[in-house]
Enzyme design. Structure first.
Site, mmCIF file in Angstrom:
data_model
loop_
_atom_site.group_PDB
_atom_site.id
_atom_site.type_symbol
_atom_site.label_atom_id
_atom_site.label_comp_id
_atom_site.label_asym_id
_atom_site.label_seq_id
_atom_site.Cartn_x
_atom_site.Cartn_y
_atom_site.Cartn_z
ATOM 1 N N TRP A 148 15.491 -15.090 -32.186
ATOM 2 C CA TRP A 148 14.260 -15.392 -31.463
ATOM 3 C C TRP A 148 14.216 -14.725 -30.085
ATOM 4 O O TRP A 148 13.198 -14.777 -29.417
ATOM 5 C CB TRP A 148 14.176 -16.911 -31.265
ATOM 6 C CG TRP A 148 15.529 -17.507 -30.930
ATOM 7 C CD1 TRP A 148 16.398 -18.052 -31.828
ATOM 8 C CD2 TRP A 148 16.185 -17.546 -29.656
ATOM 9 N NE1 TRP A 148 17.552 -18.440 -31.191
ATOM 10 C CE2 TRP A 148 17.454 -18.138 -29.844
ATOM 11 C CE3 TRP A 148 15.824 -17.146 -28.363
ATOM 12 C CZ2 TRP A 148 18.368 -18.330 -28.823
ATOM 13 C CZ3 TRP A 148 16.734 -17.339 -27.338
ATOM 14 C CH2 TRP A 148 17.991 -17.924 -27.564
ATOM 15 N N ASN A 149 15.334 -14.169 -29.631
ATOM 16 C CA ASN A 149 15.361 -13.763 -28.216
ATOM 17 C C ASN A 149 14.573 -12.485 -27.943
ATOM 18 O O ASN A 149 14.020 -12.322 -26.866
ATOM 19 C CB ASN A 149 16.799 -13.670 -27.692
ATOM 20 C CG ASN A 149 17.659 -12.729 -28.490
ATOM 21 O OD1 ASN A 149 17.438 -12.543 -29.684
ATOM 22 N ND2 ASN A 149 18.634 -12.130 -27.856
ATOM 23 N N PRO A 173 12.302 -13.998 -40.038
ATOM 24 C CA PRO A 173 12.420 -14.187 -38.588
ATOM 25 C C PRO A 173 13.066 -15.541 -38.289
ATOM 26 O O PRO A 173 13.218 -16.376 -39.183
ATOM 27 C CB PRO A 173 10.970 -14.164 -38.102
ATOM 28 C CG PRO A 173 10.099 -14.264 -39.297
ATOM 29 C CD PRO A 173 10.938 -14.159 -40.538
ATOM 30 N N GLU A 244 25.100 -7.876 -35.716
ATOM 31 C CA GLU A 244 25.098 -7.778 -34.241
ATOM 32 C C GLU A 244 25.103 -9.209 -33.730
ATOM 33 O O GLU A 244 24.145 -9.952 -33.925
ATOM 34 C CB GLU A 244 23.871 -7.010 -33.761
ATOM 35 C CG GLU A 244 24.080 -6.420 -32.367
ATOM 36 C CD GLU A 244 23.661 -7.344 -31.235
ATOM 37 O OE1 GLU A 244 24.438 -8.290 -30.929
ATOM 38 O OE2 GLU A 244 22.592 -7.121 -30.658
ATOM 39 N N CYS A 278 21.657 -10.682 -25.645
ATOM 40 C CA CYS A 278 23.050 -10.455 -26.055
ATOM 41 C C CYS A 278 23.790 -9.612 -25.024
ATOM 42 O O CYS A 278 25.007 -9.677 -24.939
ATOM 43 C CB CYS A 278 23.106 -9.826 -27.438
ATOM 44 S SG CYS A 278 21.992 -8.445 -27.656
#
Ligand code: TXE
Length: 517
Positions: A148-149, A173, A244, A278
Site C-alpha cells: 500500500w505504500n 493490490p 522486494e 522501504c
C-alpha cells in the site's frame, strides 16, 4: 486507508475503506472470493497467447494508450491517494504520477532493444553451417502482489515491462489500497483487451490463492514475513518469484558533508511517505565532529514540517502501533526524543520524531519501523560505523554524505546493499533504468532496469543446423582420433602447453575424424 475485511448484509465480503486522516469509513470495495481467484488466473492465461501474438509494436501502442489514460486520470489518482493513504498532494504528484510517466516513457523507448535476440555466432570449423539466437519470451501469466505504500508506482514497475514483454498479469493490490488498485485496473480495462490485466481484491487469503493458482511467476513486494511464505509456496511449486521486502536503510554523514544539504536530504528521506518507504532513512550515523550541529539542524528542520501537508498519517492503526511501540521501547531504555514523539492525530498521524541516545539492539535501530522516526547516532570510528550499517538483516540502500565523491563511492561499494547513493537517498527507486532491490532479507528481487526482465521473461535458445552431413565431430563413435583432436586442442590452449605438437595432434585428429564420419 486501513482496509478492514467485513461481511456485508447480503453475505458478501467487502473491504471497509477508512481514511487514515480521519479514521472515518469512506467506501467499501468488494472482495474477490478465494474460490474465484483461479478463474481470474484462467482468464489471464486465456488472454496471453493473443496478447503476445499481437507483436511488440502493437503492444507498445496499447501500453502508450494506457499511459495516456493514466495521465488523464492523474488528478483522480492524486485525490484517491490522499483519501486512501493520506498522501500529501506534492508527494503524490511527484512519486506516483510524474515518476510513473517517466517509467512508461523509458520502457516504451527501450523495450525493442531489450527484447532483441542475442545472436549465437558459431565457429564454422567446429560448428559448420549452424547458427541461432537466444530470444526473450514472456513467462506467461505473472502473479503480482503489491503493498500500500506506493500503490501506483510499485505495481506499474512490474505491469509495464511485463505487458510489453507479452505477459498477462493477475494482480492483487493491498487490502489497504484497493481503490487505487481498482482505478488502475479500470484504466487497463479501458485500453487493453479483456483478461490482459486481471484484478483480485482481498488480503492474505486471496494473495495465497493467487500464488497457488498456477501462475508462471510471482512478483511480490511486502514484508519479510509474508515474503518468506510466498517464497515457500513458490518453492514447492517451482514457480520463480521475485521478492522486494524492505530495508533498514542507513545514511552515513562524514565530517566534510555539506551540512545544509545533508540535513534537507535526510529529513526528506526519513519523513517522506511518513517513513513508510522501504528505502526510508531509518538510521543515521554522523561523524562526532559534526554530530551536535547536525542534530540541532535536523530537529529545527523537522519542527517546520507541517502535518498532512508535508507528512501524512500512517496507513493503519496497526502501523501506528508499531511506530509507537518502537519509540516507547527506545525511550524506556534511555533514548532521548529530540522532537516529535507523539501521535496527536488527526487520524493515524504520528509526529516526525528525532531520537538520540539509541542502541543498536533497540527495535528502532534493529527492525523496520516503517514510520516517521529518525534515530541519529554519533561515530568516532568510520569503519565501526560502516560495520553497524551492514549489521542488519536488510540490504536495500545506503547513502554516504560527503564532499569527497570518490571516497563516498568507495565506502558505499564496500557495503552489502543493492543501491548506493552519495549525497542523496532513496530517489533512485523512481528511476526506471536503475535496478532496485537488494541482498539478504531484502529478498534479492530486482525491479526496474533491464534486469527486471529476468523475472518477467524466459530466454529461449533457437539453433538451426544446415550442415546436412550424417555425423558431427563429437557424435559416436568415440575413438582415438577424437581423443587426439581433443588433447591437441587442450595443449594449444594451455599456457606453456606443447603448442606445436598440440597443433599437429589437433589437425591430424581433425582430419582423421572427418574421414571416419
Ligand atoms: O505487509 P504484507 P503489511 C513492511 C513494513 C510493514 C510490514 C507489514 O515493515 O510494517 O511490512 O505490512 C499480501 N500470501 N512492508 O502487513 O502482509 C497483502 O495482502 C500472499 C515493507 O501490509 O507483507 C499485500 O497485498 N500474499 C514493504 C502484500 O502481501 C499475502 C511494503 C503485502 O502485505 C499474504 C509494505 C500471503 N500469505 C510493507 N499475506 C516494502 N518492501 O516496501 C499478505 N499478503
Amino acid at each position: 486507508m486501513a482496509g478492514v475485511l467485513q461481511q456485508d448484509p447480503d453475505g458478501s465480503t467487502v473491504i471497509a475503506c477508512l481514511d487514515p486522516r480521519s479514521g472515518q469509513q469512506v467506501a467499501t470495495v468488494p472482495v474477490t472470493p478465494v474460490d474465484q481467484v483461479g478463474a481470474a488466473v484462467a482468464r489471464a492465461r486465456a488472454a496471453q497467447p493473443d496478447w503476445h501474438g499481437l507483436g511488440l509494436a502493437r503492444r507498445k501502442v496499447l501500453v502508450e494508450a494506457l499511459r495516456q489514460a493514466f495521465l488523464a486520470a492523474a488528478p483522480r489518482v492524486v485525490s484517491l491517494l490522499a483519501e486512501e493513504c493520506g498522501r500529501p498532494g506534492g508527494e503524490a504528484w511527484t512519486s506516483e504520477v510524474v515518476a510513473n510517466n517517466d517509467l512508461f516513457a523509458w520502457w516504451l523507448g527501450q523495450i525493442d532493444d531489450l527484447l532483441t535476440a542475442d545472436p549465437i555466432s558459431l565457429n564454422p570449423v567446429n560448428y559448420p553451417r549452424k547458427g541461432g539466437r537466444v530470444q526473450l519470451e514472456p513467462v506467461g501469466v505473472v502473479g503480482l502482489i503489491t503493498p500500500w505504500n506506493l500503490p501506483v508506482a510499485i505495481p506499474l514497475r512490474c505491469l509495464v515491462p511485463a505487458l510489453l514483454a507479452g505477459n498477462t498479469v493477475a494482480w492483487k493490490p493491498s487490502e489497504h489500497s484497493p481503490r487505487t488498485g481498482a482505478l488502475l485496473h479500470e484504466l487497463c480495462r479501458q485500453v487493453l483487451p479483456p483478461g490482459v490485466v486481471e484484478l483480485v481484491q482481498g488480503d492474505g487469503a486471496q494473495g495465497q490463492a493467487l500464488v497457488t493458482a498456477g501462475v508462471d511467476a510471482v512478483v511480490f513486494t511486502g514484508s519479510v514475513r509474508t515474503g518468506r511464505r510466498v517464497a515457500a509456496l513458490c518453492g514447492e511449486r517451482l514457480v520463480p518469484c521475485s521478492l522486494e521486502l524492505g530495508g533498514k536503510d542507513a545514511a552515513v554523514v562524514l565530517a566534510d558533508a555539506d551540512l545544509e544539504r545533508a540535513v534537507e536530504g535526510i529529513v526528506w528521506a526519513a519523513f517522506g511517505l511518513a517513513g513508510q518507504n522501504c528505502a526510508a532513512v531509518e538510521r543515521c550515523f554522523v561523524d562526532a565532529a559534526l554530530y551536535e550541529r547536525f542534530v540541532d539542524a535536523v530537529v529545527a528542520r523537522t519542527r517546520k514540517l507541517r502535518p498532512l501537508l508535508d507528512v501524512g498519517p500512517l496507513i493503519t492503526p496497526a502501523q501506528l502501533e508499531i511506530v509507537k511501540a518502537h519509540v516507547a521501547e527506545a525511550v524506556d531504555r534511555g533514548a532521548v526524543v529530540r522532537c516529535g514523539g507523539g501521535a496527536p492525530g488527526p487520524g493515524w498521524y504520528h509526529e516526525p520524531t528525532v531520537l538520540t541516545g539509541v542502541q543498536d539492539d533497540m527495535l528502532v535501530m534493529a527492525e523496520e519501523t516503517f514510520g516517521p522516526v529518525l534515530p541519529i547516532v554519533p561515530f568516532d570510528d568510520l569503519e565501526q560505523a560502516l560495520a553497524r550499517v551492514d549489521g542488519t538483516p536488510y540490504g536495500l540502500t545506503t547513502s554516504i554524505w560527503t564532499r569527497d565523491l570518490a571516497l563516498g563511492e568507495a565506502l558505499g561499494l564496500g557495503l552489502r546493499c543493492g543501491v548506493v547513493t552519495v549525497n542523496n537517498h532513496a530517489f533512485t527507486g523512481a528511476l526506471p533504468m536503475a535496478a532496485w532491490g537488494g541482498p539478504k532479507d531484502t529478498g534479492g528481487g530486482v525491479t526496474s532496469s533491464r534486469f527486471a526482465l529476468y523475472h518477467l521473461t524466459r530466454p529461449r535458445t533457437v539453433v538451426l543446423d544446415a550442415l546436412g552431413q550424417p555425423h558431427e565431430m563429437w557424435w559416436f563413435p568415440y575413438n582415438e582420433a577424437l581423443e587426439r583432436l581433443s588433447g591437441g586442442l587442450v595443449e594449444l590452449a594451455r599456457r606453456g602447453g606443447a603448442r606445436l605438437p598440440g597443433a599437429r595432434a589437433a589437425l591430424s585428429g581433425f582430419i582423421a575424424r572427418w574421414k571416419d564420419s
